[in-house]
Scaffold this active site. Structure first.
Site, PDB file in Angstrom:
ATOM      1  N   LYS A  52      -7.520   0.886  -4.490  1.00 13.29           N
ATOM      2  CA  LYS A  52      -7.248   0.586  -3.181  1.00 13.29           C
ATOM      3  C   LYS A  52      -5.867   0.977  -2.700  1.00 13.29           C
ATOM      4  CE  LYS A  52     -10.724  -0.218  -3.894  1.00 13.29           C
ATOM      5  NZ  LYS A  52     -11.521   0.820  -2.923  1.00 13.29           N
ATOM      6  N   THR A  55      -6.738   6.001  -3.252  1.00 11.17           N
ATOM      7  CA  THR A  55      -7.188   7.263  -4.248  1.00 11.17           C
ATOM      8  C   THR A  55      -8.215   8.126  -3.532  1.00 11.17           C
ATOM      9  OG1 THR A  55      -7.284   5.383  -5.507  1.00 11.17           O
ATOM     10  CG2 THR A  55      -8.252   7.255  -6.555  1.00 11.17           C
ATOM     11  N   THR A  56      -9.444   7.650  -2.845  1.00 10.55           N
ATOM     12  CA  THR A  56     -10.417   8.454  -2.328  1.00 10.55           C
ATOM     13  C   THR A  56      -9.483   9.718  -1.355  1.00 10.55           C
ATOM     14  OG1 THR A  56     -11.537   6.107  -2.259  1.00 10.55           O
ATOM     15  CG2 THR A  56     -12.451   8.179  -1.079  1.00 10.55           C
ATOM     16  N   TRP A  57      -8.633   9.357  -0.624  1.00 11.20           N
ATOM     17  CA  TRP A  57      -8.178   9.925   0.113  1.00 11.20           C
ATOM     18  C   TRP A  57      -7.334  11.158  -0.378  1.00 11.20           C
ATOM     19  CZ3 TRP A  57      -3.181   8.165   3.684  1.00 11.20           C
ATOM     20  CH2 TRP A  57      -3.006   9.438   4.746  1.00 11.20           C
ATOM     21  N   HIS A 115      -6.799   5.138 -13.554  1.00  9.18           N
ATOM     22  CA  HIS A 115      -6.057   4.072 -13.091  1.00  9.18           C
ATOM     23  C   HIS A 115      -5.282   3.676 -14.331  1.00  9.18           C
ATOM     24  CE1 HIS A 115      -8.143   3.817  -9.355  1.00  9.18           C
ATOM     25  NE2 HIS A 115      -9.411   3.256  -9.734  1.00  9.18           N
ATOM     26  N   ARG A 137       0.675   1.600  -2.768  1.00  7.41           N
ATOM     27  CA  ARG A 137       0.862   1.116  -1.507  1.00  7.41           C
ATOM     28  C   ARG A 137       1.378  -0.221  -1.298  1.00  7.41           C
ATOM     29  NH1 ARG A 137      -5.093   0.255   1.259  1.00  7.41           N
ATOM     30  NH2 ARG A 137      -4.380   0.360   3.443  1.00  7.41           N
ATOM     31  N   SER A 145      -6.871  -5.064   0.712  1.00  6.24           N
ATOM     32  CA  SER A 145      -7.860  -4.127   0.503  1.00  6.24           C
ATOM     33  C   SER A 145      -8.890  -4.190  -0.753  1.00  6.24           C
ATOM     34  CB  SER A 145      -7.205  -2.583   0.510  1.00  6.24           C
ATOM     35  OG  SER A 145      -8.186  -1.744   0.475  1.00  6.24           O
TER      36      SER A 145
HETATM   37  P1  A3P Z   1      -8.177  -0.351   3.697  1.00  5.25           P
HETATM   38  O1  A3P Z   1      -9.321  -1.340   2.784  1.00  5.25           O
HETATM   39  O2  A3P Z   1      -6.854  -0.958   3.767  1.00  5.25           O
HETATM   40  O3  A3P Z   1      -8.802   0.266   4.951  1.00  5.25           O
HETATM   41  P2  A3P Z   1      -9.027   3.500  -2.653  1.00  5.25           P
HETATM   42  O4  A3P Z   1      -9.327   4.993  -2.255  1.00  5.25           O
HETATM   43  O5  A3P Z   1      -7.885   3.690  -3.661  1.00  5.25           O
HETATM   44  O6  A3P Z   1     -10.109   2.567  -3.080  1.00  5.25           O
HETATM   45  O7  A3P Z   1      -8.415   2.736  -1.508  1.00  5.25           O
HETATM   46  C1  A3P Z   1      -9.026   2.517  -0.221  1.00  5.25           C
HETATM   47  C2  A3P Z   1      -8.398   2.207   0.799  1.00  5.25           C
HETATM   48  O8  A3P Z   1      -8.045   3.566   1.357  1.00  5.25           O
HETATM   49  C3  A3P Z   1      -8.874   1.530   1.886  1.00  5.25           C
HETATM   50  O9  A3P Z   1      -8.130   1.037   2.779  1.00  5.25           O
HETATM   51  C4  A3P Z   1      -9.594   2.839   2.665  1.00  5.25           C
HETATM   52  O10 A3P Z   1      -9.981   2.437   4.089  1.00  5.25           O
HETATM   53  C5  A3P Z   1      -8.537   3.768   2.626  1.00  5.25           C
HETATM   54  N1  A3P Z   1      -8.856   4.950   3.130  1.00  5.25           N
HETATM   55  C6  A3P Z   1     -10.052   5.657   2.449  1.00  5.25           C
HETATM   56  N2  A3P Z   1      -9.918   7.069   2.935  1.00  5.25           N
HETATM   57  C7  A3P Z   1      -9.068   7.178   3.569  1.00  5.25           C
HETATM   58  C8  A3P Z   1      -8.491   8.213   4.461  1.00  5.25           C
HETATM   59  N3  A3P Z   1      -9.258   9.436   4.716  1.00  5.25           N
HETATM   60  N4  A3P Z   1      -7.373   8.202   5.022  1.00  5.25           N
HETATM   61  C9  A3P Z   1      -6.639   7.037   5.162  1.00  5.25           C
HETATM   62  N5  A3P Z   1      -7.061   5.857   4.471  1.00  5.25           N
HETATM   63  C10 A3P Z   1      -8.079   5.934   3.569  1.00  5.25           C
END
Ligand code: A3P
Length: 300
Positions: A52, A55-57, A115, A137, A145
């Site tokens: 959270k 990571t995905t970004w 992780h 973060r 999150s």
């Molecule tokens: P929020 O729950 O605050 O919206 P992870 O990828 O590590 O699981 O983290 C998920 C968090 O990154 C979520 O935060 C999600 O909305 C946010 N997130 C996912 N894709 C993103 C992107 N392209 N740009 C910015 N934040 C992103």
């Protein structure tokens, strides 16, 4: 261990403490196997995060950067348009230890997420010259999150106050949050050529320059020619929250981990904790952060 995980495997009640950190019990065996068997290569690019923290970004950005000569970031046929970023960028510790292992079968440079806390990385990773990008973060947004993510995948199990208490005590996925971040923070100071430390908030504030820094660090610098046709903006647009979260592939279906693909996209903003945490909760996390991070130089 061999059956597929369900969303319940990720909640605090199903974690197991190993080497000082809380792991999903279901994956412990795989972690031990990775620690014993995984062979890092100098060309590997590791992306290390607490769940959270973005990571995905970051997976999307690293994938787009590394593959930009093969896949035009502007193309509607780009793999990131038809795949969830997690399907293109495997986690070291969740992959099956057989021929289907996406890490083992990737051509170099292998893009590998983890992780795992620093202490639990396989020895070969610690000794190798491979690159590690760490993203973390603000703990208040991270907690928020995390809670939403648990809740959106498994609405009945998690309780807000109870989950907060556990997070404060370090009992959350790969927690304690502070120890996880601090381990890599110190490494980034000691070995800046091997560990690049990023914060989600900084990426949001100045994505362009962070993307350039990231590209340089992983050995795929943006050339002057690429700058002239705005490749940085193209990659940022491809990987933006608005773009990714609205793609059909990210709106429906589940990953092999058992999670809804849509649960990786919620708001994607900095400071949403202000809308959810009570002042007392915020103060508690601030105090722990101050105490745990001390004079390390790491602040949130
Ligand atoms: P929020 O729950 O605050 O919206 P992870 O990828 O590590 O699981 O983290 C998920 C968090 O990154 C979520 O935060 C999600 O909305 C946010 N997130 C996912 N894709 C993103 C992107 N392209 N740009 C910015 N934040 C992103």
């Amino acid at each position: 261990i061999s059956s597929l995980p369900t969303e319940k495997d990720w909640v605090p009640g199903n974690l197991y403490q190993y080497q000082g950190f809380w792991h999903p019990s279901k994956y412990l065996q795989k972690i031990l196997t990775c620690q014993n068997q995984f062979q890092a290569r100098a060309s590997d690019i590791f992306l290390v995060t607490l769940p959270k923290s973005g990571t995905t970004w970051l997976k999307a950005m690293v994938f787009a950067l590394v593959n930009r000569t093969t896949y035009d970031p502007k193309s509607t046929q780009h793999p990131l348009v038809s795949n969830n970023p997690h399907e293109l960028f495997p986690f070291l510790e969740f992959e099956p230890r057989n021929d289907d292992n996406q890490v083992d079968s990737s051509p170099p440079p292998r893009l590998i997420a983890t992780h795992l806390p620093l202490v639990s990385l396989p020895e070969s990773v610690k000794k190798s010259a491979c690159k590690l990008v760490y993203l973390c973060r603000n703990p208040k947004d991270n907690f928020l999150s995390l809670w939403h993510w648990h809740f959106s995948n498994n609405p009945t199990t998690e309780k807000w106050e109870e989950t907060f208490e556990k997070f404060s005590r370090g009992v959350n996925l790969y927690g304690p949050f502070w120890d996880h971040a601090l381990g890599y923070w110190k490494q980034s100071l000691e070995n800046p050529e091997r560990v690049l430390f990023f914060k989600y908030e900084e990426l949001k504030e100045d994505p362009g320059n962070h993307l350039r820094k990231l590209a340089e660090f992983i050995g795929f610098p943006i050339s002057k020619e690429e700058e002239s046709f705005n490749v940085v903006d193209q990659i940022l647009e491809l990987c933006s929250f608005d773009h990714l979260s609205n793609l059909e592939v990210n709106r429906t279906g589940k990953l092999l981990s058992g999670h809804n693909k849509s649960s990786f996209f919620r708001r994607g903003e900095v400071g949403d904790w202000k809308n959810h945490l009570t002042p007392k909760m915020a103060q508690k996390l601030d105090e722990i952060t101050k105490e745990k991070l001390g004079a390390s130089g790491l602040t949130f």
